[in-house]
Design a protein around this motif. Structure first.
Motif, PDB file in Angstrom:
ATOM      1  N   GLU A  15       0.810  -1.201  -0.033  1.00 31.69           N
ATOM      2  CA  GLU A  15      -0.019   0.029   0.093  1.00 31.69           C
ATOM      3  C   GLU A  15       1.072   1.362  -0.167  1.00 31.69           C
ATOM      4  O   GLU A  15       0.674   2.425  -0.650  1.00 31.69           O
ATOM      5  CB  GLU A  15      -0.846  -0.128   1.158  1.00 31.69           C
ATOM      6  N   LEU A  16       1.930   1.205   0.774  1.00 33.87           N
ATOM      7  CA  LEU A  16       2.768   2.345   0.664  1.00 33.87           C
ATOM      8  C   LEU A  16       3.149   2.766  -0.531  1.00 33.87           C
ATOM      9  O   LEU A  16       3.793   3.788  -1.008  1.00 33.87           O
ATOM     10  CB  LEU A  16       3.856   1.836   1.762  1.00 33.87           C
ATOM     11  N   LEU A  17       3.889   1.425  -1.276  1.00 31.34           N
ATOM     12  CA  LEU A  17       4.373   1.854  -2.529  1.00 31.34           C
ATOM     13  C   LEU A  17       3.285   1.865  -3.617  1.00 31.34           C
ATOM     14  O   LEU A  17       4.056   2.159  -4.856  1.00 31.34           O
ATOM     15  CB  LEU A  17       5.517   0.837  -2.770  1.00 31.34           C
ATOM     16  N   GLY A  18       1.973   1.670  -3.378  1.00 26.44           N
ATOM     17  CA  GLY A  18       1.082   1.808  -4.297  1.00 26.44           C
ATOM     18  C   GLY A  18       1.199   0.403  -5.260  1.00 26.44           C
ATOM     19  O   GLY A  18       1.194   0.535  -6.557  1.00 26.44           O
ATOM     20  N   SER A  19       1.299  -0.877  -4.609  1.00 18.02           N
ATOM     21  CA  SER A  19       1.565  -2.043  -5.383  1.00 18.02           C
ATOM     22  C   SER A  19       0.789  -3.043  -4.572  1.00 18.02           C
ATOM     23  O   SER A  19       0.240  -2.886  -3.313  1.00 18.02           O
ATOM     24  CB  SER A  19       3.080  -2.199  -5.691  1.00 18.02           C
ATOM     25  N   VAL A  20       1.167  -4.435  -4.902  1.00 21.60           N
ATOM     26  CA  VAL A  20       0.704  -5.451  -4.097  1.00 21.60           C
ATOM     27  C   VAL A  20       1.968  -6.283  -3.870  1.00 21.60           C
ATOM     28  O   VAL A  20       3.109  -6.454  -4.672  1.00 21.60           O
ATOM     29  CB  VAL A  20      -0.197  -6.375  -5.124  1.00 21.60           C
ATOM     30  N   PRO A  21       1.838  -6.851  -2.692  1.00 26.91           N
ATOM     31  CA  PRO A  21       3.154  -7.721  -2.153  1.00 26.91           C
ATOM     32  C   PRO A  21       3.637  -8.898  -3.214  1.00 26.91           C
ATOM     33  O   PRO A  21       4.936  -8.736  -3.323  1.00 26.91           O
ATOM     34  CB  PRO A  21       2.620  -8.404  -1.132  1.00 26.91           C
ATOM     35  N   GLU A  22       2.744  -9.396  -4.090  1.00 28.59           N
ATOM     36  CA  GLU A  22       3.255 -10.206  -4.987  1.00 28.59           C
ATOM     37  C   GLU A  22       4.105  -9.662  -6.026  1.00 28.59           C
ATOM     38  O   GLU A  22       5.155 -10.077  -6.449  1.00 28.59           O
ATOM     39  CB  GLU A  22       2.048 -11.031  -5.741  1.00 28.59           C
ATOM     40  N   ALA A  23       3.879  -8.241  -6.485  1.00 23.39           N
ATOM     41  CA  ALA A  23       4.585  -7.735  -7.491  1.00 23.39           C
ATOM     42  C   ALA A  23       5.942  -7.158  -7.101  1.00 23.39           C
ATOM     43  O   ALA A  23       6.653  -7.004  -7.645  1.00 23.39           O
ATOM     44  CB  ALA A  23       3.591  -6.494  -8.020  1.00 23.39           C
ATOM     45  N   LEU A  24       6.035  -7.196  -5.721  1.00 25.74           N
ATOM     46  CA  LEU A  24       7.420  -6.683  -5.214  1.00 25.74           C
ATOM     47  C   LEU A  24       8.475  -7.727  -5.101  1.00 25.74           C
ATOM     48  O   LEU A  24       9.502  -7.501  -5.047  1.00 25.74           O
ATOM     49  CB  LEU A  24       7.213  -6.035  -3.780  1.00 25.74           C
ATOM     50  N   ALA A  25       7.951  -8.687  -5.052  1.00 24.56           N
ATOM     51  CA  ALA A  25       8.773  -9.962  -5.039  1.00 24.56           C
ATOM     52  C   ALA A  25       9.732  -9.935  -6.104  1.00 24.56           C
ATOM     53  O   ALA A  25       9.294 -10.050  -7.126  1.00 24.56           O
ATOM     54  CB  ALA A  25       8.003 -11.370  -4.725  1.00 24.56           C
ATOM     55  N   GLY A  26      11.138 -10.147  -5.831  1.00 29.42           N
ATOM     56  CA  GLY A  26      12.134 -10.391  -6.659  1.00 29.42           C
ATOM     57  C   GLY A  26      12.694  -9.024  -7.531  1.00 29.42           C
ATOM     58  O   GLY A  26      13.742  -9.025  -8.284  1.00 29.42           O
ATOM     59  N   GLN A  27      12.262  -7.950  -6.675  1.00 33.26           N
ATOM     60  CA  GLN A  27      12.460  -6.650  -7.265  1.00 33.26           C
ATOM     61  C   GLN A  27      13.698  -6.268  -6.293  1.00 33.26           C
ATOM     62  O   GLN A  27      13.973  -6.706  -5.467  1.00 33.26           O
ATOM     63  CB  GLN A  27      11.426  -5.538  -7.062  1.00 33.26           C
ATOM     64  N   VAL A  28      14.437  -5.208  -6.971  1.00 31.52           N
ATOM     65  CA  VAL A  28      15.669  -4.852  -6.227  1.00 31.52           C
ATOM     66  C   VAL A  28      15.315  -3.883  -4.849  1.00 31.52           C
ATOM     67  O   VAL A  28      14.581  -2.628  -5.470  1.00 31.52           O
ATOM     68  CB  VAL A  28      16.758  -4.150  -7.133  1.00 31.52           C
ATOM     69  N   ALA A  29      15.527  -4.311  -3.857  1.00 29.89           N
ATOM     70  CA  ALA A  29      14.992  -3.439  -2.575  1.00 29.89           C
ATOM     71  C   ALA A  29      15.465  -1.858  -2.517  1.00 29.89           C
ATOM     72  O   ALA A  29      14.679  -1.040  -2.564  1.00 29.89           O
ATOM     73  CB  ALA A  29      15.268  -4.178  -1.373  1.00 29.89           C
ATOM     74  N   ALA A  30      16.711  -1.853  -3.003  1.00 21.71           N
ATOM     75  CA  ALA A  30      17.241  -0.554  -2.655  1.00 21.71           C
ATOM     76  C   ALA A  30      16.730   0.298  -4.001  1.00 21.71           C
ATOM     77  O   ALA A  30      16.601   1.829  -3.552  1.00 21.71           O
ATOM     78  CB  ALA A  30      18.917  -0.689  -3.184  1.00 21.71           C
TER      79      ALA A  30
END
Length: 605
Positions: free
Chosen positions: A64-79
Motif C-alpha cells: 500500500e505504501l508503494l502503491g503496489s501488491v506484495p506479489e509484484a514486489l517479490a524479486g525486485q531490487v529492494a534498494a
C-alpha cells in the motif's frame, strides 16, 4: 534478544524487533503459518530481502505504501524501491548490512507514490538473525512528523511580523553560499549584500505605537520582496530578503555579477521605500540608508561580510541618510586604524612612544629666533611617526588628552629651560604649547602649570599656552578663571588659528590674551610676487586691520604658514610681529634648535 532458530517469535516480539532495533530472530522459514500471519498483520511496512538485495516477500502495508501488491514486489531490487543507492554513503552502509558486516542501517527517504503524492519514510535495514540469510527491511511513514518539523522550522526561521526569513535563516543561507563547494562548481564566485535600516522608523514606532510600526515593517517587507522578485527576472534566482531585527533588513545576492548589479538593486530599494505608505488610515513616509558590499566569496566569512555591510550602512547614515553607500576598503582601513589608535593611546603614553618637535617663531624685523612651538608626534610601533591630526581628536574624545597634555607641557618646559642653560649668553627663547579645552575642564591646569614651572625652573614669562579661537571666545566660568590665573602668573595666553572662528575682536579686551596667531589661510591668500596674478589689496587690508587692532589692544601678532620671502616682506611691512612657517624651518628636533641659537650667537641669524 539473542539470535536463535528454535521456534517462531510471537507477533508482538516481531513488531518490537523492528521498532526498537533489536535483532530480528524469527525466520520466515520456521513455522511459516505463524510468521506469515504476523508478517501480514504488522502495521509496519516490511519486506524480507536476500543477500543479493532482492525482495523475497513483502507485506500488505509495504504494498500500500508503494502503491503496489506484495506479489509484484517479490524479486525486485529492494534498494531501488526505497532509493538506497541515491548517495554513496547510504549505499555502502546497506551493502555492509547485506554482507553481515554492519548491525543495521537507518535512514530517511522521500518516496513518490504512483498517485503523485510524496511520502517521507524512515527506512531500517537489520539482519534477520544468526544463521538466517537475508535482512528485514522496514519502512515507517513519518510524513506527519516531517510536516510538523517543517512547520516548526519555518516558525523558527521566519519573522512573525514580516514573514520574511529571520536572522538565523539568513546566516544559514549566507554560510552555505560562502562554502567552497557552493562557488567552486560554476557561478560567478562572488557575493553581494544590501544591508539597510529605515530612517525615521523609531519616531513612528514611538509616537504611533508598535502595532502601526509592525504594519509598516510588513509593508516595507512586501516592497523589498517585490524589488527582489523584479531583480530576479533577469537572473536565475531572486535575492534573499530577510529581516535581521528591529528595522534592519538584508538582501543577499548569491553569484552576483559585480557592483553595478548591487547598485541597481540599492537604487530600486531606495525608490520603493521612499514612496508613502498608507497604514491604518495614515500616510507615513520613511526612507532607507543602505550599506552595499560586493566581493569575491573566496576568502570572506559571514561575519566579515556583515560587519563590512554594517560599517557601510553607518557611513550612509553619517553622510546624510536616504542613500546607499558602497563599501570602501581604504575608508574602512582608516576606520580600523582609528580604532587601533584609540585603543592604544593611553598605554602609548605610559610606554613613552610620544616625542616633541619644535618649530621656530621668528621676529619679522630682524629674523631672529624668538621662541618655538612644541608639536607632539607619536612614534607608533606599527604605523610609524604620526602627526597630531591623527590622534589629538581621539585623545580629546577619550580624555587621555589630559595625561598627554601634561606630559607635553612638562617636556617642553624642561627643554626650554635646558636651552636657556646651554646658551647663557643668548636671550632665552619662549616655548609655546597647545592646550585643549578638555585639559581646562578635566584637570587643574593652573596647578599643573605651577608645579611644572617650579620643577623645571622655567620662568612663567617663557611659557606660552595656545588655545583655539572658539575655545577662548566661548570661555566662561572655570575656563575663564583658569586663563586669568595663568595670565596673572605671568604665562602668556595665545589664540591659535585666529580668524577661523568667532572673530569677535571686541571680546579680546575682556580676555587675558597676549598673542594672536593669524590662521595660515590669511597668509596663503596673499598674492605671490612674480606669479603674474593681479593684485588683490583686500587680503592685505584685512590682515593689516587685524594687526593694527591687536596692537591697540596691547597684543602681539604671529603669522602662521609663512612659506615665501614675498609673504614675509608684506607681513613685515604691515607690522606683523613674528612669523612661523617653512620659510624659516619645518618642525625639528631639539638639537636643531640649539644649532639655530648657536648660529645667532655667532652672528648668523
Amino acid at each position: 534478544m539473542s539470535g536463535t532458530s528454535e521456534g517462531p517469535a510471537p507477533a508482538a516480539d516481531l513488531d518490537r524487533a523492528v521498532v526498537t532495533d533489536s535483532d530480528f530472530s524469527a525466520s520466515p522459514r520456521t513455522e511459516p503459518p505463524t510468521y506469515q500471519s504476523a508478517f501480514a498483520a504488522a502495521p509496519l511496512a516490511m519486506a524480507v530481502v536476500d543477500r543479493e538485495g532482492l525482495v523475497v516477500g513483502a507485506n500488505e502495508t509495504l504494498g500500500e505504501l508503494l502503491g503496489s501488491v506484495p506479489e509484484a514486489l517479490a524479486g525486485q531490487v529492494a534498494a531501488e524501491l526505497v532509493d538506497l543507492a541515491s548517495d554513496a554513503r547510504t549505499w555502502h552502509a546497506y551493502q555492509k548490512v547485506l554482507r553481515g558486516r554492519q548491525a543495521r542501517l537507518r535512514c530517511t527517504r522521500r518516496l513518490k507514490h504512483p498517485d503523485g503524492q510524496s511520502v517521507w519514510v524512515q527506512v531500517t535495514v537489520a539482519p534477520l538473525g544468526t544463521g538466517e540469510p537475508g535482512v528485514l527491511l522496514s519502512l515507517a511513514d513519518i510524513s506527519t512528523q516531517r510536516e510538523l518539523q517543517a512547520r516548526l522550522r519555518h516558525l523558527q526561521m521566519h519573522d512573525p511580523v514580516t514573514r520574511l526569513p529571520n536572522r538565523t535563516l539568513f546566516f544559514e543561507r549566507l554560510s552555505a553560499a560562502l562554502e567552497v563547494e557552493s562557488y567552486a562548481q560554476g557561478g560567478t564566485g562572488r557575493i553581494g549584500l544590501c544591508y539597510l535600516d529605515l530612517d525615521g522608523f523609531k519616531a513612528i514606532n514611538d509616537t504611533l505605537g508598535h502595532r502601526v510600526g509592525d504594519r509598516l515593517l510588513a509593508a516595507v517587507a512586501e516592497r523589498l520582496t517585490r524589488c527582489a522578485d523584479e531583480a530576479g527576472l533577469t537572473r536565475g534566482s531572486a535575492p534573499l530578503v530577510a529581516r535581521l531585527g528591529g528595522d534592519e533588513f538584508a538582501l543577499l545576492v548569491e553569484d552576483s555579477t559585480g557592483t553595478d548589479q548591487l547598485a541597481d538593486l540599492a537604487e530600486a530599494v531606495l525608490k520603493a521605500i521612499q514612496a508613502p505608505f498608507d497604514i491604518s488610515g495614515r500616510r507615513l513616509s520613511v526612507s532607507a540608508s543602505i550599506g552595499v558590499v560586493e566581493r569575491h566569496a573566496a576568502g570572506t566569512t559571514p561575519t566579515a561580510l556583515v560587519q563590512a555591510a554594517d560599517t557601510t550602512l553607518y557611513w550612509a547614515k553619517a553622510d546624510g541618510k536616504a542613500r546607499w553607500t558602497l563599501f570602501d576598503p581604504e575608508r574602512n582601513a582608516h576606520r580600523m586604524t582609528r580604532q587601533a589608535l584609540a585603543s592604544t593611546l593611553r598605554p602609548a603614553i605610559e610606554r613613552g612612544e610620544f616625542t616633541l618637535e619644535y618649530q621656530p617663531l621668528v621676529g619679522m624685523e630682524d629674523g631672529r629666533l624668538r621662541g618655538v612651538e612644541a608639536l607632539v608626534r607619536w612614534n607608533h610601533p606599527q604605523f610609524g611617526m604620526l602627526t597630531p591630526n591623527r590622534f589629538i581628536g581621539l585623545a580629546e574624545e577619550d580624555g587621555s588628552i589630559v595625561q598627554l597634555g601634561r606630559w607635553v607641557l612638562a617636556t617642553a618646559c624642561r627643554q626650554a629651560r635646558q636651552w636657556q642653560l646651554d646658551h647663557p649668553g643668548e636671550p632665552p627663547i619662549f616655548v609655546s604649547v597647545n592646550v585643549a579645552v578638555r585639559q581646562v575642564w578635566d584637570s587643574d591646569l593652573v596647578e599643573d602649570v605651577a608645579e611644572i614651572l617650579a620643577e623645571t625652573g622655567l620662568a612663567p614669562g617663557l611659557l606660552q599656552l595656545e588655545l583655539t579661537e572658539s575655545a577662548v571666545m566661548g570661555s566662561a566660568g572655570r575656563p575663564l578663571q583658569a586663563l586669568q590665573a595663568l595670565s596673572d602668573m605671568g604665562v602668556h595666553i595665545a589664540i591659535d588659528d585666529f580668524g577661523t572662528g568667532y572673530s569677535n575682536l571686541a571680546y579680546l579686551s575682556r580676555l587675558p590674551v597676549a598673542v594672536l596667531k593669524l590662521d595660515g589661510s590669511f597668509v596663503r591668500g596673499f598674492q605671490y610676487e612674480g606669479t603674474g596674478a593681479p593684485p588683490n589689496p583686500a587680503d592685505e587690508v584685512v590682515v593689516e586691520a587685524m594687526i593694527q587692532l591687536a596692537h591697540r589692544l596691547g597684543l602681539t601678532v604671529t603669522a602662521e604658514c609663512v612659506e615665501t620671502s614675498a609673504q614675509a616682506s608684506r607681513l613685515r611691512r604691515i607690522g606683523c610681529d613674528t612669523g612661523q612657517g617653512w620659510l624659516y624651518s619645518r618642525p625639528v628636533a631639539p638639537d636643531r634648535i640649539s644649532e639655530l641659537m648657536s648660529g645667532q650667537t655667532a652672528g648668523n641669524p
